[in-house]
Design a protein around this motif. Structure first.
Motif, PDB file in Angstrom:
ATOM      1  N   ASP A   1       0.742  -0.989  -0.135  1.00 26.61           N
ATOM      2  CA  ASP A   1       0.124   0.071   0.048  1.00 26.61           C
ATOM      3  C   ASP A   1       1.016   1.366  -0.097  1.00 26.61           C
ATOM      4  N   ALA A   2       1.984   1.250   0.663  1.00 25.30           N
ATOM      5  CA  ALA A   2       2.874   2.369   0.807  1.00 25.30           C
ATOM      6  C   ALA A   2       4.247   1.965   1.284  1.00 25.30           C
ATOM      7  N   VAL A   3       5.334   2.823   0.818  1.00 24.61           N
ATOM      8  CA  VAL A   3       6.777   2.744   1.126  1.00 24.61           C
ATOM      9  C   VAL A   3       7.089   4.023   1.339  1.00 24.61           C
ATOM     10  N   ILE A   4       7.610   4.138   2.726  1.00 25.92           N
ATOM     11  CA  ILE A   4       8.317   5.704   3.286  1.00 25.92           C
ATOM     12  C   ILE A   4       9.528   5.231   3.753  1.00 25.92           C
ATOM     13  N   PHE A   5      10.422   6.439   3.252  1.00 26.60           N
ATOM     14  CA  PHE A   5      11.745   6.232   3.645  1.00 26.60           C
ATOM     15  C   PHE A   5      11.989   7.513   4.514  1.00 26.60           C
ATOM     16  N   TYR A   6      12.709   7.073   5.713  1.00 24.51           N
ATOM     17  CA  TYR A   6      13.006   8.146   6.517  1.00 24.51           C
ATOM     18  C   TYR A   6      14.432   7.842   7.422  1.00 24.51           C
ATOM     19  N   LYS A   7      14.865   8.976   8.158  1.00 27.36           N
ATOM     20  CA  LYS A   7      16.077   8.862   8.766  1.00 27.36           C
ATOM     21  C   LYS A   7      15.752   8.838  10.197  1.00 27.36           C
ATOM     22  N   ARG A   8      16.735   8.110  11.019  1.00 24.23           N
ATOM     23  CA  ARG A   8      16.846   8.065  12.483  1.00 24.23           C
ATOM     24  C   ARG A   8      18.044   8.690  13.018  1.00 24.23           C
ATOM     25  N   ASP A   9      18.044   9.665  13.668  1.00 24.70           N
ATOM     26  CA  ASP A   9      19.241  10.523  14.167  1.00 24.70           C
ATOM     27  C   ASP A   9      19.649   9.435  15.287  1.00 24.70           C
ATOM     28  N   GLU A  10      21.240   8.764  15.141  1.00 24.63           N
ATOM     29  CA  GLU A  10      21.721   8.024  16.015  1.00 24.63           C
ATOM     30  C   GLU A  10      22.782   8.653  16.605  1.00 24.63           C
ATOM     31  N   ILE A  11      22.492   9.890  17.059  1.00 17.60           N
ATOM     32  CA  ILE A  11      23.534  10.737  17.592  1.00 17.60           C
ATOM     33  C   ILE A  11      24.830  11.027  16.758  1.00 17.60           C
ATOM     34  N   THR A  12      25.560  10.317  16.350  1.00 14.54           N
ATOM     35  CA  THR A  12      26.722  10.701  15.391  1.00 14.54           C
ATOM     36  C   THR A  12      26.639  10.331  13.885  1.00 14.54           C
ATOM     37  N   THR A  13      25.690   9.664  13.977  1.00 16.11           N
ATOM     38  CA  THR A  13      25.221   9.356  12.291  1.00 16.11           C
ATOM     39  C   THR A  13      23.674   9.242  12.202  1.00 16.11           C
ATOM     40  N   ASP A  14      23.226   9.280  10.985  1.00 13.19           N
ATOM     41  CA  ASP A  14      21.888   8.813  10.780  1.00 13.19           C
ATOM     42  C   ASP A  14      21.766   7.381  10.131  1.00 13.19           C
ATOM     43  N   LEU A  15      20.641   6.625  10.310  1.00 12.60           N
ATOM     44  CA  LEU A  15      20.422   5.411  10.019  1.00 12.60           C
ATOM     45  C   LEU A  15      18.897   5.441   9.073  1.00 12.60           C
ATOM     46  N   ILE A  16      19.275   5.277   8.034  1.00 12.82           N
ATOM     47  CA  ILE A  16      18.018   5.245   6.870  1.00 12.82           C
ATOM     48  C   ILE A  16      17.191   3.984   7.124  1.00 12.82           C
ATOM     49  N   CYS A  17      15.832   4.364   7.180  1.00 15.60           N
ATOM     50  CA  CYS A  17      14.957   3.336   7.484  1.00 15.60           C
ATOM     51  C   CYS A  17      13.957   3.305   6.245  1.00 15.60           C
ATOM     52  N   CYS A  18      13.154   2.200   6.416  1.00 13.78           N
ATOM     53  CA  CYS A  18      12.013   2.179   5.328  1.00 13.78           C
ATOM     54  C   CYS A  18      10.765   1.289   6.031  1.00 13.78           C
ATOM     55  N   ALA A  19       9.765   1.943   5.951  1.00 13.86           N
ATOM     56  CA  ALA A  19       8.422   1.326   6.491  1.00 13.86           C
ATOM     57  C   ALA A  19       7.684   0.876   5.078  1.00 13.86           C
ATOM     58  N   VAL A  20       7.529  -0.414   5.203  1.00 12.44           N
ATOM     59  CA  VAL A  20       6.270  -1.052   4.054  1.00 12.44           C
ATOM     60  C   VAL A  20       4.948  -1.173   4.578  1.00 12.44           C
ATOM     61  N   ALA A  21       3.984  -0.749   4.089  1.00  9.41           N
ATOM     62  CA  ALA A  21       2.508  -0.940   4.548  1.00  9.41           C
ATOM     63  C   ALA A  21       2.099  -1.932   3.542  1.00  9.41           C
ATOM     64  N   ILE A  22       1.503  -2.995   4.347  1.00 10.46           N
ATOM     65  CA  ILE A  22       0.568  -3.966   3.499  1.00 10.46           C
ATOM     66  C   ILE A  22      -0.521  -4.439   4.251  1.00 10.46           C
ATOM     67  N   GLN A  23      -1.937  -4.159   3.903  1.00 11.10           N
ATOM     68  CA  GLN A  23      -3.085  -4.493   4.540  1.00 11.10           C
ATOM     69  C   GLN A  23      -2.936  -4.273   6.048  1.00 11.10           C
ATOM     70  N   GLY A  24      -2.637  -2.869   6.427  1.00 17.90           N
ATOM     71  CA  GLY A  24      -2.779  -2.589   7.645  1.00 17.90           C
ATOM     72  C   GLY A  24      -1.564  -2.848   8.755  1.00 17.90           C
ATOM     73  N   ARG A  25      -0.709  -3.619   8.060  1.00 19.81           N
ATOM     74  CA  ARG A  25       0.394  -4.064   8.880  1.00 19.81           C
ATOM     75  C   ARG A  25       1.725  -3.378   8.204  1.00 19.81           C
ATOM     76  N   LEU A  26       2.747  -3.065   9.458  1.00 22.61           N
ATOM     77  CA  LEU A  26       3.829  -2.009   8.917  1.00 22.61           C
ATOM     78  C   LEU A  26       5.127  -2.852   9.158  1.00 22.61           C
ATOM     79  N   TRP A  27       5.893  -3.246   8.016  1.00 15.64           N
ATOM     80  CA  TRP A  27       7.272  -3.818   8.124  1.00 15.64           C
ATOM     81  C   TRP A  27       8.322  -2.656   8.448  1.00 15.64           C
ATOM     82  N   THR A  28       9.256  -2.849   9.010  1.00 15.37           N
ATOM     83  CA  THR A  28      10.081  -1.777   9.137  1.00 15.37           C
ATOM     84  C   THR A  28      11.497  -2.350   8.838  1.00 15.37           C
TER      85      THR A  28
END
Length: 89
Positions: free
Chosen positions: A17-44
């Motif tokens: 249903d959707a794919v969303i990329f984002y970053k998490r601040d890990e203090i000294t670096t960023d961690l690129i993440c991805c969330a995939v939505a399928i039928q009300g369930r979110l995979w990260t």
């Protein structure tokens, strides 16, 4: 997550249903993440997972997938920069 095919098999393109990329601040670096939505369930996922390259290649086959997601997410540093790469309408 140890088997690329097992994970990707649970993410059929026709059901995403959707794919969303984002970053998490890990203090000294960023961690690129991805969330995939399928039928009300979110995979990260995150870029340090062994399956990351296979996952992004798989998702890029979605119709209308935003191929410039990486550039949109990485700058500026230490900001979330949530970017919708795909959304089924």
């Amino acid at each position: 997550m140890t088997n690329n095919l097992a994970i990707l098999g649970q993410l059929p393109l026709s059901e995403i249903d959707a794919v969303i990329f984002y970053k998490r601040d890990e203090i000294t670096t960023d961690l690129i993440c991805c969330a995939v939505a399928i039928q009300g369930r979110l995979w990260t996922f995150h870029e340090e997972a062994a399956e990351w390259q296979a996952l992004t290649a798989h998702l890029s086959a979605l119709p209308g997938f935003r191929n410039d997601w990486y550039e949109a997410v990485v700058n500026p540093p230490f900001a979330t920069n949530e970017t919708i790469a795909f959304e089924r309408r």
